[in-house]
Design an enzyme around this catalytic site. Structure first.
Site, PDB file in Angstrom:
ATOM      1  N   SER A 110       0.813  -1.222   0.000  1.00  0.00           N
ATOM      2  CA  SER A 110       0.000   0.000   0.000  1.00  0.00           C
ATOM      3  C   SER A 110       0.841   1.264   0.000  1.00  0.00           C
ATOM      4  O   SER A 110       0.603   2.180  -0.805  1.00  0.00           O
ATOM      5  CB  SER A 110      -0.942  -0.005   1.207  1.00  0.00           C
ATOM      6  OG  SER A 110      -0.215   0.038   2.433  1.00  0.00           O
ATOM      7  N   ASP A 111       1.831   1.354   0.884  1.00  0.00           N
ATOM      8  CA  ASP A 111       2.589   2.607   0.942  1.00  0.00           C
ATOM      9  C   ASP A 111       3.549   2.751  -0.232  1.00  0.00           C
ATOM     10  O   ASP A 111       3.837   3.873  -0.665  1.00  0.00           O
ATOM     11  CB  ASP A 111       3.308   2.755   2.278  1.00  0.00           C
ATOM     12  CG  ASP A 111       4.343   1.687   2.533  1.00  0.00           C
ATOM     13  OD1 ASP A 111       4.221   0.588   1.961  1.00  0.00           O
ATOM     14  OD2 ASP A 111       5.274   1.938   3.327  1.00  0.00           O
TER      15      ASP A 111
END
Length: 303
Positions: free
Chosen positions: A22-23
């Site tokens: 996600s990041d």
């Protein structure tokens, strides 16, 4: 991963690895959005708009009910399952957890995306941002800091949290959360102008300074950028000048910075060595200092 849609995401390392994160996706999206605002003569051909949309489509479902974001896949299992963790090496590894670092990266990316593409999933993004900011505020510790899972430790996560809060327009005057975090950072600054946090913070779940009041250039860079985002330059800029001076004076003859204590971490029990940290973050911090802080009349470099 087989249960999660990976289209639009970026992995930790290379495309063939295929393990979407996600990041990493948020940071890639931020970079692409910045490149879009530069001349094609400098950056070359721009990415197709639909691929940016796919990145947003990938990120939004990762949000948990509490407003946070996990890293590899959405959280689905109850936290009590961690009681069954038989590993002696990894803490909080049995189920997915939300991390303030991931939340911050995604908040920053969505804010940038919404500014350039306000017509795409506007209402959903606004709702997601509001829930994410609430998560950040709710997970702040009593001392004003946040626990960091992917860096050492409270200094790292507090930088991420403050960057996210500033990106949505919150300020020192309007946010009690930011004021508490600022107080934490100023209280942990050393006489040298730097910050130095031990890896033991990760294990003790309590801010633990380095022995001998030593400073760490990477952590000093994180704290400097965090305070810049709180608007410290408009209040009392002296702590920023001291930190910047320490960073500048730490540069070695060949241009790089010294390798000090390891500042990467994982799972609350592992320390990770990222070789680029020692140069990347000091340069980032000095760039933000030069851009956002009014320089004092005297030269900050060593005489």
């Amino acid at each position: 991963m087989y249960r999660v849609n990976s289209k639009g995401g970026w992995p930790l390392s290379e495309q063939d690895q295929g393990w979407q994160v996600s990041d990493c996706t948020a940071e890639a999206l931020k970079a692409l959005l910045l490149l879009l605002q530069m001349s094609p003569e400098i950056v070359g051909e721009k990415i197709e708009t639909n691929r940016l949309y796919e990145a947003v489509d990938f990120l939004l479902p990762y949000q948990s009910k509490n407003g946070g974001f996990a890293i590899w896949e959405p959280t689905t299992s109850p936290k009590w399952l961690e009681l069954l963790n038989a590993s002696e090496l990894f803490r909080n590894a049995l189920v997915k957890h939300e991390y303030v670092e991931c939340v911050s990266s995604i908040v920053q990316a969505l804010v940038m995306f919404q500014y350039l593409y306000p017509e795409y999933r506007n209402k959903e993004i606004k709702t997601s941002l509001a829930r994410a900011i609430q998560f950040i505020e709710n997970t702040q510790g009593p001392d004003g800091s946040w626990y960091g899972y992917w860096g050492v430790c409270y200094t790292y996560a507090t930088w991420f949290a403050l960057t996210a809060l500033a990106s949505v327009g919150l300020t020192y005057s309007t946010s009690q959360t930011i004021r508490k975090a600022t107080k934490f950072l100023l209280a942990t600054q050393l006489d040298s102008g730097g910050w130095g946090e031990s890896h033991l913070s990760c294990y003790n779940v309590k801010y633990t300074p380095l022995e001998g009041d030593r400073s760490n250039i990477v952590q000093t860079s994180w704290a400097l950028m965090a305070l810049i985002h709180t608007g410290q330059a408009k209040r009392v800029p002296a702590p920023l000048h001291k930190a910047a001076k320490l960073i500048v004076n730490s540069q070695m003859e060949k241009g790089d910075f010294p390798q000090q204590e390891i500042t990467g971490s994982s799972m609350g029990t592992l320390n990770l060595h990222y070789a680029s940290f020692k140069n990347t973050f000091p340069l980032m911090a000095l760039a933000e200092y030069r851009k956002f802080v009014i320089l004092p009349s005297q030269n900050i470099s060593s005489s």
